[in-house]
Design a protein around this motif. Sequence first.
Motif, short mmCIF file in Angstrom:
data_model
loop_
_atom_site.label_atom_id
_atom_site.label_comp_id
_atom_site.label_asym_id
_atom_site.label_seq_id
_atom_site.Cartn_x
_atom_site.Cartn_y
_atom_site.Cartn_z
N CYS A 56 18.12 -2.47 -23.43
CA CYS A 56 17.76 -1.08 -23.74
C CYS A 56 16.32 -1.06 -24.24
CB CYS A 56 18.70 -0.52 -24.80
SG CYS A 56 18.35 1.21 -25.19
N HIS A 58 14.83 1.11 -25.98
CA HIS A 58 14.64 1.73 -27.29
C HIS A 58 14.33 0.69 -28.37
CE1 HIS A 58 16.46 3.77 -31.03
NE2 HIS A 58 15.20 4.08 -30.94
N GLN A 59 15.22 -0.28 -28.54
CA GLN A 59 14.96 -1.33 -29.54
C GLN A 59 15.08 -2.72 -28.92
OE1 GLN A 59 17.17 -0.72 -33.18
NE2 GLN A 59 15.78 0.91 -33.79
N ALA A 61 17.29 -4.13 -27.10
CA ALA A 61 18.57 -4.76 -27.40
C ALA A 61 19.35 -4.99 -26.10
CB ALA A 61 19.37 -3.85 -28.32
N CYS A 76 23.98 3.84 -24.30
CA CYS A 76 23.73 2.65 -25.11
C CYS A 76 24.58 2.72 -26.38
CB CYS A 76 22.24 2.57 -25.47
SG CYS A 76 21.89 1.15 -26.52
N LEU A 78 24.20 1.41 -29.22
CA LEU A 78 23.53 1.35 -30.51
C LEU A 78 23.09 2.72 -31.04
CD1 LEU A 78 21.45 -1.95 -30.46
CD2 LEU A 78 23.74 -1.49 -31.34
N HIS A 79 22.37 3.49 -30.22
CA HIS A 79 21.87 4.78 -30.73
C HIS A 79 22.10 5.92 -29.75
CE1 HIS A 79 19.35 1.47 -32.36
NE2 HIS A 79 19.78 2.00 -33.49
N GLY A 80 22.86 5.65 -28.69
CA GLY A 80 23.31 6.75 -27.84
C GLY A 80 22.36 7.24 -26.76
N TRP A 81 21.32 6.49 -26.45
CA TRP A 81 20.49 6.92 -25.32
C TRP A 81 21.35 6.82 -24.06
CZ3 TRP A 81 14.67 5.18 -25.37
CH2 TRP A 81 14.08 5.61 -26.56
#
Length: 125
Positions: A56, A58-59, A61, A76, A78-81
């Motif tokens: 991902c 975003h981070q 991950a 994702c 982790l944070h929902g993207w």
Amino acid sequence: MSKEFPEIEKDNKTFVLVCNSDELREYKSKNIFFDEELQVAIFRIKQKLYAVSNICPHQHAAVICEGFIEELTVTCPLHGWIYSLESGKALGSHAKLKTYEVFEENNTIFLEKPVQKMPKWMENL
Ligand code: FES
């Protein structure tokens, strides 16, 4: 450490044999690990295969294979993207997962061989 997969040539492209068809069930995904920075998540949805980067943006991950599948998207964990499995594009942002060609033949799944791209900042070192 990077993992080696058997290769074949098809339509002037290199594909790697990644697993047997029965290792990827409907509405499931499988992470194909080449190395820490090169991982591809393959999904089977309604008998069609989709392959996107498992990392991902975003981070950075490696969790996309654990995401929630809905229609032709993956969220994702982790944070929902939310990403389209067809285009790799994130909904509502410019982020994108790289997509790969994938096909199935003789009870085997073949994935376009991913190439590790050097980050731009390293090109002139
Ligand atoms: S790491 Fe995927 S949305 Fe944050």
